[in-house]
Design an enzyme around this catalytic site. Structure first.
Site, PDB file in Angstrom:
ATOM      1  N   TYR A 207      23.069  21.702  67.965  1.00 25.52           N
ATOM      2  CA  TYR A 207      22.505  20.583  67.211  1.00 25.52           C
ATOM      3  C   TYR A 207      22.496  20.953  65.738  1.00 25.52           C
ATOM      4  CZ  TYR A 207      19.087  17.156  65.512  1.00 25.52           C
ATOM      5  OH  TYR A 207      18.447  16.149  64.824  1.00 25.52           O
TER       6      TYR A 207
ATOM      7  N   ASP B  34      24.998  27.703  61.039  1.00 26.86           N
ATOM      8  CA  ASP B  34      23.809  26.853  60.925  1.00 26.86           C
ATOM      9  C   ASP B  34      22.620  27.681  61.391  1.00 26.86           C
ATOM     10  OD1 ASP B  34      21.788  25.059  60.958  1.00 26.86           O
ATOM     11  OD2 ASP B  34      22.775  23.584  62.257  1.00 26.86           O
TER      12      ASP B  34
ATOM     13  N   LYS C 288      13.558  24.985  58.394  1.00 20.56           N
ATOM     14  CA  LYS C 288      12.413  25.416  59.196  1.00 20.56           C
ATOM     15  C   LYS C 288      11.606  26.517  58.482  1.00 20.56           C
ATOM     16  CE  LYS C 288      14.041  23.158  63.249  1.00 20.56           C
ATOM     17  NZ  LYS C 288      15.385  22.945  63.762  1.00 20.56           N
TER      18      LYS C 288
HETATM   19  C1  LIG Z   1      16.279  21.709  63.387  1.00 20.14           C
HETATM   20  C2  LIG Z   1      17.720  21.950  63.193  1.00 20.14           C
HETATM   21  C3  LIG Z   1      18.494  21.164  62.320  1.00 20.14           C
HETATM   22  C4  LIG Z   1      17.961  19.936  61.656  1.00 20.14           C
HETATM   23  O1  LIG Z   1      16.936  20.196  60.768  1.00 20.14           O
HETATM   24  P1  LIG Z   1      15.928  18.996  60.344  1.00 20.14           P
HETATM   25  O2  LIG Z   1      15.075  19.615  59.305  1.00 20.14           O
HETATM   26  O3  LIG Z   1      15.230  18.614  61.607  1.00 20.14           O
HETATM   27  O4  LIG Z   1      16.782  17.891  59.831  1.00 20.14           O
HETATM   28  C5  LIG Z   1      19.801  21.537  62.092  1.00 20.14           C
HETATM   29  N1  LIG Z   1      20.326  22.612  62.694  1.00 20.14           N
HETATM   30  C6  LIG Z   1      19.629  23.374  63.547  1.00 20.14           C
HETATM   31  C7  LIG Z   1      20.266  24.572  64.163  1.00 20.14           C
HETATM   32  C8  LIG Z   1      18.309  23.060  63.842  1.00 20.14           C
HETATM   33  O5  LIG Z   1      17.630  23.806  64.725  1.00 20.14           O
END
Ligand SMILES: *Cc1c(COP(=O)(O)O)cnc(C)c1O
Length: 432
Positions: free
Chosen positions: A149, A244, A272
């Site tokens: 994701y 990511d 995060k």
């Molecule tokens: C949470 C997450 C996102 C998206 O971040 P948001 O701040 O919710 O838009 C993208 N990549 C990864 C791996 C994530 O865990």
């Protein structure tokens, strides 16, 4: 011993109200309890390792706001920094010294990142990173992996169920076929599939984006061979390798998965933890690539609240604490203890399971394992997961509300919290 069921009356009242006001009653789909059935709890406060709902129930929290709360709720240095920042003004839309400080802390911790741009969410970070990768290479195709994701970016919102390398088909209404036609979806940990994609489309591939420790299909660990092949193939074909690390950055090590596994990507996205619980995320990478971002270069990127002084202050306090009092050894001890305890509980109950963990991220899969990709994750027994989840809620333990999410241990958890959690999980699983 049987624990009394907790009352959720006030949560139910508030959630009914929310459902009339917001789609599904929530402001992020991940918060709804769709995957486990039933309504979400509504919260009032958090303190350390605990969350308190509007009925006054206390839970040991293993979500930590889906990752940011690595030191627990109301972590003092972050709280103080936010208070002080509020007193200086909440937004200027102009450069501040704090942005320099945060950028220096990020670059020092993650050496592959030579320049950064601050944004407001992980979604924005990945969206911008792929635009930059496309602008830099002059190519269109992005490779992503099913079960990974990257936020709700149109062109990345393609999960695909197929094991074969296929050009993407959108699976959210509203994402046009045109938007996702340049997204190729491959299987995580599938080196052969990746090699085949590069053989057929190598000179058109702008970037490979992946979660270098996957948390968004439950905790799935990349093989060394797979990570090495993402690096080798992107290098060979002149594509940009994007890690990511929105979830695993500063989580599995201070320098993220790239430090833990010793692989150097070209670009990195983080979120995060880096915002200390405020809306802040980052994309960054090699200077040569980042200098293509406007106004140094031509790839458009902007944001009214980017580098917001309150979020930036929280991020600085968080990253300084991670540097000066690194919690990683303690997290490892706690997490190993929790993993061992949950494994023993499932073993003694005779429930098919496999526990996968990297540092303080882990998932108890109701699947014999190993879970290496989305296809295997999807074969988990989600009905069993729901019973496990609700059994723990009734006993004051708040786990992620989906089999396909990782739980997070924080430095605010105590050995007693971990042991209590294990005891509750043992009780729940014994009743299966
Ligand atoms: C949470 C997450 C996102 C998206 O971040 P948001 O701040 O919710 O838009 C993208 N990549 C990864 C791996 C994530 O865990």
């Amino acid at each position: 011993m049987t624990s009394p069921q907790l009352l959720h009356t006030q949560s139910q009242i508030e959630f009914s109200r929310a459902k009339r006001l917001m789609p599904g009653g929530v402001n992020s789909a991940a918060r709804a309890f769709g995957a486990v059935g039933g309504d979400p709890l509504v919260f009032e406060s958090g303190q350390g390792a605990y969350l308190f709902d509007v009925d006054g129930n206390r839970y040991i929290d293993y979500i930590g706001s889906w990752g940011p709360m690595i030191f627990g709720h109301q972590f003092d240095p972050v709280k103080k920094a936010v208070h002080a920042a509020v007193d200086r003004g909440t937004s200027f839309g102009a450069p501040t010294v704090a942005e320099n400080e945060l950028a220096e802390l990020l670059i020092e911790a993650v050496p592959s990142v030579e320049m950064v741009r601050l944004v407001n969410s992980g979604t924005e970070a990945t969206m911008s990173a792929i635009r930059v990768a496309r602008g830099y290479t002059g190519r269109d195709i992005i490779i992503k992996f099913s079960g990974n994701y990257h936020g709700h970016v149109d062109s990345l919102l393609v999960a695909a169920g197929s094991a074969a390398a296929t050009l993407g088909v959108p699976n959210s209404p509203g994402v046009t076929a045109g938007t996702s036609q340049d997204t190729m979806v491959l299987r995580y940990n599938d080196v052969t599939g990746l090699e085949a994609a590069f053989r057929s489309h190598g000179d058109q591939i702008a970037a490979v984006i992946l979660e270098p420790v996957c948390g968004n299909m439950g905790c799935v660990i990349p093989t060394t061979e797979f990570l090495n092949s993402t690096r080798a193939l992107t290098e060979q074909f002149g594509s940009v390798l994007i890690f990511d690390e929105v979830m695993c950055g500063f989580r599995v090590a201070r320098g993220g998965a790239q430090e833990r596994f010793g692989i150097t990507p070209d670009m990195t996205t983080m979120g995060k933890i880096v915002g200390g619980g405020l809306p802040l995320a980052v994309f960054g990478g090699k200077r040569e690539i980042m200098e293509h971002v406007l106004p140094a270069g031509k790839v458009f990127q902007a944001g009214t609240l980017s580098g917001n002084p309150i979020a930036t202050a929280a991020g600085i306090a968080m990253l300084k604490s991670l540097r000066d009092e690194p919690p990683y050894e303690y997290l490892e001890t706690l997490s190993q203890r929790l993993a061992d305890g949950l494994t023993a509980a499932a073993d003694s109950a005779g429930v098919e399971h496999c526990l996968q963990r990297v540092g303080s991220m882990m998932t108890l899969f109701f699947h014999p394992g190993p879970v290496a990709d989305w296809d295997s994750a999807a074969r988990s027994n989600t009905a069993q997961f729901s019973r496990y989840f609700w059994g723990l809620i009734e006993r004051g333990v708040y786990m992620p509300c989906s089999q396909f999410e990782a739980l997070f241990v924080s430095a605010a958890h105590s050995i007693e919290d971990i042991d209590h959690t294990i005891a509750m999980a043992t009780e729940v699983l014994a009743n299966f």
